[in-house]
Design a protein around this motif. Structure first.
Motif, PDB file in Angstrom:
ATOM      1  N   GLY A   1      44.822  59.607 128.142  1.00  0.00           N
ATOM      2  CA  GLY A   1      45.912  60.392 127.573  1.00  0.00           C
ATOM      3  C   GLY A   1      46.505  59.746 126.344  1.00  0.00           C
ATOM      4  O   GLY A   1      46.832  60.436 125.362  1.00  0.00           O
ATOM      5  N   GLN A   2      46.657  58.420 126.343  1.00  0.00           N
ATOM      6  CA  GLN A   2      47.194  57.734 125.178  1.00  0.00           C
ATOM      7  C   GLN A   2      46.296  57.946 123.962  1.00  0.00           C
ATOM      8  O   GLN A   2      46.770  58.237 122.861  1.00  0.00           O
ATOM      9  CB  GLN A   2      47.310  56.230 125.481  1.00  0.00           C
ATOM     10  CG  GLN A   2      47.850  55.389 124.324  1.00  0.00           C
ATOM     11  CD  GLN A   2      49.339  55.551 124.129  1.00  0.00           C
ATOM     12  OE1 GLN A   2      50.021  56.138 124.958  1.00  0.00           O
ATOM     13  NE2 GLN A   2      49.838  55.048 123.011  1.00  0.00           N
ATOM     14  N   ASP A   3      44.974  57.815 124.159  1.00  0.00           N
ATOM     15  CA  ASP A   3      44.050  58.009 123.041  1.00  0.00           C
ATOM     16  C   ASP A   3      44.058  59.456 122.567  1.00  0.00           C
ATOM     17  O   ASP A   3      43.958  59.726 121.361  1.00  0.00           O
ATOM     18  CB  ASP A   3      42.627  57.606 123.455  1.00  0.00           C
ATOM     19  CG  ASP A   3      42.471  56.097 123.558  1.00  0.00           C
ATOM     20  OD1 ASP A   3      43.370  55.380 123.071  1.00  0.00           O
ATOM     21  OD2 ASP A   3      41.473  55.635 124.133  1.00  0.00           O
ATOM     22  N   VAL A   4      44.152  60.402 123.508  1.00  0.00           N
ATOM     23  CA  VAL A   4      44.189  61.819 123.124  1.00  0.00           C
ATOM     24  C   VAL A   4      45.439  62.101 122.299  1.00  0.00           C
ATOM     25  O   VAL A   4      45.387  62.798 121.270  1.00  0.00           O
ATOM     26  CB  VAL A   4      44.127  62.718 124.376  1.00  0.00           C
ATOM     27  CG1 VAL A   4      44.451  64.163 124.012  1.00  0.00           C
ATOM     28  CG2 VAL A   4      42.752  62.646 125.020  1.00  0.00           C
ATOM     29  N   MET A   5      46.569  61.565 122.727  1.00  0.00           N
ATOM     30  CA  MET A   5      47.806  61.799 121.983  1.00  0.00           C
ATOM     31  C   MET A   5      47.785  61.133 120.609  1.00  0.00           C
ATOM     32  O   MET A   5      48.465  61.565 119.687  1.00  0.00           O
ATOM     33  CB  MET A   5      49.002  61.304 122.799  1.00  0.00           C
ATOM     34  CG  MET A   5      49.309  62.209 123.986  1.00  0.00           C
ATOM     35  SD  MET A   5      50.857  61.818 124.829  1.00  0.00           S
ATOM     36  CE  MET A   5      50.418  60.307 125.661  1.00  0.00           C
TER      37      MET A   5
ATOM     38  N   SER B   1      42.438  68.669 131.877  1.00  0.00           N
ATOM     39  CA  SER B   1      42.767  69.784 132.752  1.00  0.00           C
ATOM     40  C   SER B   1      44.272  69.838 132.993  1.00  0.00           C
ATOM     41  O   SER B   1      44.991  68.865 132.720  1.00  0.00           O
ATOM     42  CB  SER B   1      42.034  69.627 134.086  1.00  0.00           C
ATOM     43  OG  SER B   1      42.581  68.512 134.790  1.00  0.00           O
ATOM     44  N   PRO B   2      44.792  70.955 133.506  1.00  0.00           N
ATOM     45  CA  PRO B   2      46.219  70.995 133.874  1.00  0.00           C
ATOM     46  C   PRO B   2      46.608  69.888 134.844  1.00  0.00           C
ATOM     47  O   PRO B   2      47.711  69.349 134.762  1.00  0.00           O
ATOM     48  CB  PRO B   2      46.365  72.388 134.511  1.00  0.00           C
ATOM     49  CG  PRO B   2      45.289  73.210 133.869  1.00  0.00           C
ATOM     50  CD  PRO B   2      44.141  72.270 133.662  1.00  0.00           C
ATOM     51  N   ARG B   3      45.697  69.529 135.737  1.00  0.00           N
ATOM     52  CA  ARG B   3      46.016  68.447 136.666  1.00  0.00           C
ATOM     53  C   ARG B   3      46.187  67.128 135.919  1.00  0.00           C
ATOM     54  O   ARG B   3      47.089  66.337 136.233  1.00  0.00           O
ATOM     55  CB  ARG B   3      44.889  68.320 137.692  1.00  0.00           C
ATOM     56  CG  ARG B   3      45.187  67.292 138.769  1.00  0.00           C
ATOM     57  CD  ARG B   3      44.055  67.199 139.769  1.00  0.00           C
ATOM     58  NE  ARG B   3      44.364  66.256 140.831  1.00  0.00           N
ATOM     59  CZ  ARG B   3      43.494  65.885 141.765  1.00  0.00           C
ATOM     60  NH1 ARG B   3      42.276  66.399 141.769  1.00  0.00           N
ATOM     61  NH2 ARG B   3      43.846  65.011 142.694  1.00  0.00           N
ATOM     62  N   ALA B   4      45.329  66.885 134.937  1.00  0.00           N
ATOM     63  CA  ALA B   4      45.461  65.655 134.152  1.00  0.00           C
ATOM     64  C   ALA B   4      46.765  65.654 133.358  1.00  0.00           C
ATOM     65  O   ALA B   4      47.434  64.621 133.237  1.00  0.00           O
ATOM     66  CB  ALA B   4      44.270  65.515 133.214  1.00  0.00           C
ATOM     67  N   LEU B   5      47.131  66.813 132.802  1.00  0.00           N
ATOM     68  CA  LEU B   5      48.388  66.891 132.050  1.00  0.00           C
ATOM     69  C   LEU B   5      49.581  66.625 132.959  1.00  0.00           C
ATOM     70  O   LEU B   5      50.569  66.005 132.543  1.00  0.00           O
ATOM     71  CB  LEU B   5      48.504  68.267 131.389  1.00  0.00           C
ATOM     72  CG  LEU B   5      47.507  68.547 130.261  1.00  0.00           C
ATOM     73  CD1 LEU B   5      47.618  69.992 129.808  1.00  0.00           C
ATOM     74  CD2 LEU B   5      47.740  67.600 129.087  1.00  0.00           C
ATOM     75  N   ARG B   6      49.496  67.095 134.216  1.00  0.00           N
ATOM     76  CA  ARG B   6      50.587  66.800 135.148  1.00  0.00           C
ATOM     77  C   ARG B   6      50.687  65.306 135.411  1.00  0.00           C
ATOM     78  O   ARG B   6      51.787  64.748 135.479  1.00  0.00           O
ATOM     79  CB  ARG B   6      50.373  67.565 136.461  1.00  0.00           C
ATOM     80  CG  ARG B   6      50.669  69.057 136.372  1.00  0.00           C
ATOM     81  CD  ARG B   6      50.791  69.676 137.741  1.00  0.00           C
ATOM     82  NE  ARG B   6      49.577  69.576 138.525  1.00  0.00           N
ATOM     83  CZ  ARG B   6      48.585  70.462 138.487  1.00  0.00           C
ATOM     84  NH1 ARG B   6      48.679  71.518 137.683  1.00  0.00           N
ATOM     85  NH2 ARG B   6      47.508  70.309 139.236  1.00  0.00           N
ATOM     86  N   ARG B   7      49.542  64.658 135.562  1.00  0.00           N
ATOM     87  CA  ARG B   7      49.554  63.218 135.782  1.00  0.00           C
ATOM     88  C   ARG B   7      50.170  62.494 134.578  1.00  0.00           C
ATOM     89  O   ARG B   7      50.973  61.569 134.739  1.00  0.00           O
ATOM     90  CB  ARG B   7      48.125  62.723 136.008  1.00  0.00           C
ATOM     91  CG  ARG B   7      47.609  62.910 137.406  1.00  0.00           C
ATOM     92  CD  ARG B   7      48.268  61.921 138.380  1.00  0.00           C
ATOM     93  NE  ARG B   7      47.740  62.034 139.712  1.00  0.00           N
ATOM     94  CZ  ARG B   7      46.707  61.330 140.172  1.00  0.00           C
ATOM     95  NH1 ARG B   7      46.098  60.476 139.381  1.00  0.00           N
ATOM     96  NH2 ARG B   7      46.313  61.485 141.413  1.00  0.00           N
ATOM     97  N   LEU B   8      49.776  62.899 133.384  1.00  0.00           N
ATOM     98  CA  LEU B   8      50.351  62.278 132.187  1.00  0.00           C
ATOM     99  C   LEU B   8      51.843  62.563 132.098  1.00  0.00           C
ATOM    100  O   LEU B   8      52.633  61.699 131.690  1.00  0.00           O
ATOM    101  CB  LEU B   8      49.629  62.799 130.940  1.00  0.00           C
ATOM    102  CG  LEU B   8      48.150  62.419 130.803  1.00  0.00           C
ATOM    103  CD1 LEU B   8      47.557  63.071 129.566  1.00  0.00           C
ATOM    104  CD2 LEU B   8      47.980  60.911 130.736  1.00  0.00           C
TER     105      LEU B   8
ATOM    106  N   VAL C   1      49.362  68.076 123.235  1.00  0.00           N
ATOM    107  CA  VAL C   1      48.846  66.749 123.586  1.00  0.00           C
ATOM    108  C   VAL C   1      47.588  66.431 122.781  1.00  0.00           C
ATOM    109  O   VAL C   1      47.396  65.314 122.317  1.00  0.00           O
ATOM    110  CB  VAL C   1      48.561  66.676 125.097  1.00  0.00           C
ATOM    111  CG1 VAL C   1      47.784  65.416 125.453  1.00  0.00           C
ATOM    112  CG2 VAL C   1      49.873  66.703 125.873  1.00  0.00           C
ATOM    113  N   GLY C   2      46.715  67.413 122.607  1.00  0.00           N
ATOM    114  CA  GLY C   2      45.473  67.183 121.882  1.00  0.00           C
ATOM    115  C   GLY C   2      45.561  67.408 120.394  1.00  0.00           C
ATOM    116  O   GLY C   2      44.545  67.309 119.685  1.00  0.00           O
TER     117      GLY C   2
END
Length: 667
Positions: free
Chosen positions: A51-55, A391-398, A539-540
């Motif tokens: 997530g950090q790299d994507v942001m 995925s939405p699940r990954a975004l929730r985790r972030l 985010v992306g």
């Protein structure tokens, strides 16, 4: 007749009682495979890094590749494995050289000539002097000298034996290049052994020629293996498998020859005609190389490598070294994961273990397991265009991670602690009422059970009926409609404000979606123009060199969002690091000017007034230390009765979340 009896066999036998099964455990030594005591894959840390790299602007595919490349604490990454492969390759080239066979031939030739001259010196005859002249007139190159001595009548038995060793050595080395273990098998080769080798090569060349033309048969291959199978310990199951094995070695032999100097190559070509004293062996091997090259053109036939060490290798050893370099190069390519569609499952774990040891196999398997779990557990998914995305699940985790950081900062500043209260639709009033279709309030368990008991006392046999259910009565809380407007102009990227801005949006989105589900949040980005975006898009989002800060357009879209929720408390949050330098023309095109023109300022203030008329709570979060920007934002806040907050980058998320919570409490 009794039921247990049979008309033919009499009474049925009594049923046998089975003994209770005993379960036990057996213990033994660890024999390889994944470490059963290894810690589980830390998916949360892995996802935070992705997530950090994507942001920061990487695509999810790039971020995943970067994570696998760098590894994680306690997990070796692909870079480290690649480095070790490179070290192995460098060591192989640095420690060895390819002229071992030439050196051995030169030593044997010198022994033969010295022994012959010693014998001739003791002979007092014209024939001896003539032979000495013959030896003195030999070509200076080793290959030419051995060729000339092929028909020489040796006077010394020691010299003759040394010369025969040269021919025997050349034959064994040339065979060892193409056939595994042939050097040892032919150590005491007899003329009959050499004849069998020539027969095998003739039959092999005929088989490959027929295979190239498509006229070979399974019976022909079976007959070949029955007659010559002892030369092929790999036990190939068909002609294609046989070709695969031989072609890899033949190509390595060609690469070894290409890795020599032109002088060394010419000497070996000359010497090859003297293998076993029969040039037909060299001709048969050349024909074999031609067949294999035609059948497997994809092998690396023309490559070369530089060897600079002190350990001389023979032809067979050198060929195996080139084969090993080929395997190391293949591993490097697999570990690089640079080709489209690359997966860690593509890595040859057997080859990796053979080159780097069993721990390297475990490391690669752990990385593959990490990649597999990220995909299988739904953190990464394929978009309609085939690209990988969070995925939405990954975004929730972030979002959980971002909100946790923000909550820690808010708690440290105010003394509050994180709570687990959910954002229900209302507060309990203490009363209950019968359940009606569409109700989402919690059941009142005591009232529901009491109703069931009273109904059953009246004779109804149903244990629980829908008519028994009563729900806790609540009073409606105030809902909020929230527009988070974030500046995406180039200065946000350039000055390191890009990721803090995205983490702020993640934290606010997570807070509202989990604890204030009734609130309506809209994310709005504004650069040269403004746009409503979903969380995944924000985010992306990659930073682009586009000038313009179109706050006018952002406030316009915020107003549209507020109007769709007239019954909610309006909240507008603006994160920016620059004055408005663009506005929207009546035809919808953005107009950019720097310094800001009065028209841009008028359009921005006009849209701000419209939001003020809706009694929206407006807060500006100003990044940077530009005094001109601070004065301008202060005037905007005074005009709309809003607030100006000047946070540092680490505290941006905490300030935005705290301001949102403050506004809700006031409502």
């Amino acid at each position: 007749m009794a039921e247990s009896e049979s008309p033919d066999r009499g009474p049925a036998p009594a049923p046998r009682r089975s003994r209770p099964r005993r379960y036990g455990y057996s213990y033994g030594p660890y024999t390889g495979g994944p470490d059963p005591l290894a810690p589980p894959v830390d998916l949360r840390t892995a996802l935070d890094r992705i997530g950090q790299d994507v942001m920061e602007g990487s695509s999810p595919q790039q971020a995943l590749r970067e994570l696998l490349r760098r590894g994680m604490p306690g997990r070796t990454g692909l870079d480290e494995l690649s480095r070790r492969v490179w070290q192995q390759r460098r060591r192989l080239q640095k420690d060895n050289r390819l002229d071992g066979t030439l050196r051995e031939v030169r030593e044997l030739l010198a022994q033969a000539l010295d022994a012959e001259r010693d014998v001739l010196a003791r002979q007092d005859s014209d024939d001896a002097r003539f032979r000495e002249l013959q030896l003195d007139a030999l070509p200076s190159d080793t290959g030419g000298a051995v060729r000339e001595l092929g028909s020489y009548d040796w006077q010394s038995s020691d010299a003759r034996q040394a010369f025969e060793q040269i021919r025997d050595l050349l034959g064994r080395e040339m065979l060892d290049q193409r056939f595994a273990g042939m050097k040892q098998a032919m150590q005491q080769a007899t003329p009959e052994d050499v004849a069998r080798i020539r027969e095998m090569l003739d039959d092999l060349n005929q088989l490959l020629s027929d295979h190239a033309e498509g006229t070979d048969t399974p019976e022909q291959f079976a007959q070949f293996m029955r007659q010559h199978g002892q030369f092929f310990p790999e036990n190939p199951g068909g002609v294609d498998e046989l070709v695969d094995v031989l072609a890899a070695r033949s190509a390595a032999a060609q690469r070894m020859m290409a890795s020599m100097t032109p002088e060394q190559r010419a000497e070996l070509m000359e010497l090859s005609q003297q293998a076993f004293g029969d040039p037909r062996l060299s001709q048969a091997l050349s024909q074999l190389d031609g067949h294999l090259r035609g059948l497997r053109p994809g092998e690396d036939w023309d490559g070369s490598s530089r060897f600079s060490g002190d350990n001389p290798m023979g032809l067979g050893e050198g060929t195996r070294a080139l084969e090993q370099l080929g395997r190391l190069d293949a591993l490097s390519e697999q570990l690089a994961q640079s080709h489209p569609g690359a997966r860690l499952d593509d890595i040859d774990l057997d080859a990796l273990e053979a080159e780097l040891g069993p721990q390297a196999r475990i490391d690669a398997r752990q990385l593959a397991e990490l990649e597999r779990q990220l995909r299988d557990r739904g953190f990464l998914e394929r978009g309609e265009d085939g690209s990988l995305r969070l995925s939405p699940r990954a975004l929730r985790r972030l979002g959980e991670s971002a909100l946790r950081d923000v909550a820690d900062r808010v708690a440290a500043r105010t003394g509050e602690r994180d709570t687990r209260r959910s954002g229900a639709a209302g507060d309990p009033t203490g009363a209950t009422r019968p359940w009606a279709f569409g109700d989402t309030e919690s059941w009142s368990v005591p009232r529901t059970l009491l109703n069931a008991q009273l109904r059953r006392a009246g004779g109804d046999t149903h244990r629980l009926d829908v008519s028994d259910v009563e729900v806790v009565e609540t009073e409606q809380r105030t809902r909020a409609v929230v527009a988070l407007c974030v500046d995406t102009s180039w200065s946000m990227v350039q000055d390191g404000r890009w990721v803090p801005m995205k983490r702020t949006a993640l934290a606010l989105h997570q807070l509202i979606s989990t604890r204030f589900r009734g609130d309506a949040l809209q994310l709005i980005t504004f650069g040269r123009h403004a746009e409503k975006v979903e969380l995944a898009e924000l985010v992306g989002l990659e930073g682009a060199y586009v000038q313009g800060t179109n706050l006018h357009h952002a406030l316009l879209l915020a107003g549209e969002h507020l109007r769709r929720h007239p019954d909610a408390e309006p909240v507008v949050l603006v994160v920016t690091d620059g004055e408005p330098t663009a506005h929207l023309e009546p035809d919808g095109t953005p107009e950019f000017h720097y310094p800001p023109e009065p028209e841009t300022l008028r359009a921005t203030v006009s849209e701000l007034d419209r939001l003020s008329a809706r009694r929206a709570s407006i807060s500006f979060f100003v990044l940077g230390d530009d005094p001109r920007l601070a004065i301008f934002m202060d005037r905007l806040a005074r005009r709309c009765g809003g607030r100006v907050v000047v946070p540092d980058l680490d505290g941006l998320g905490a300030e935005v979340v705290a301001d949102y919570l403050r506004t809700r409490r006031k409502a």
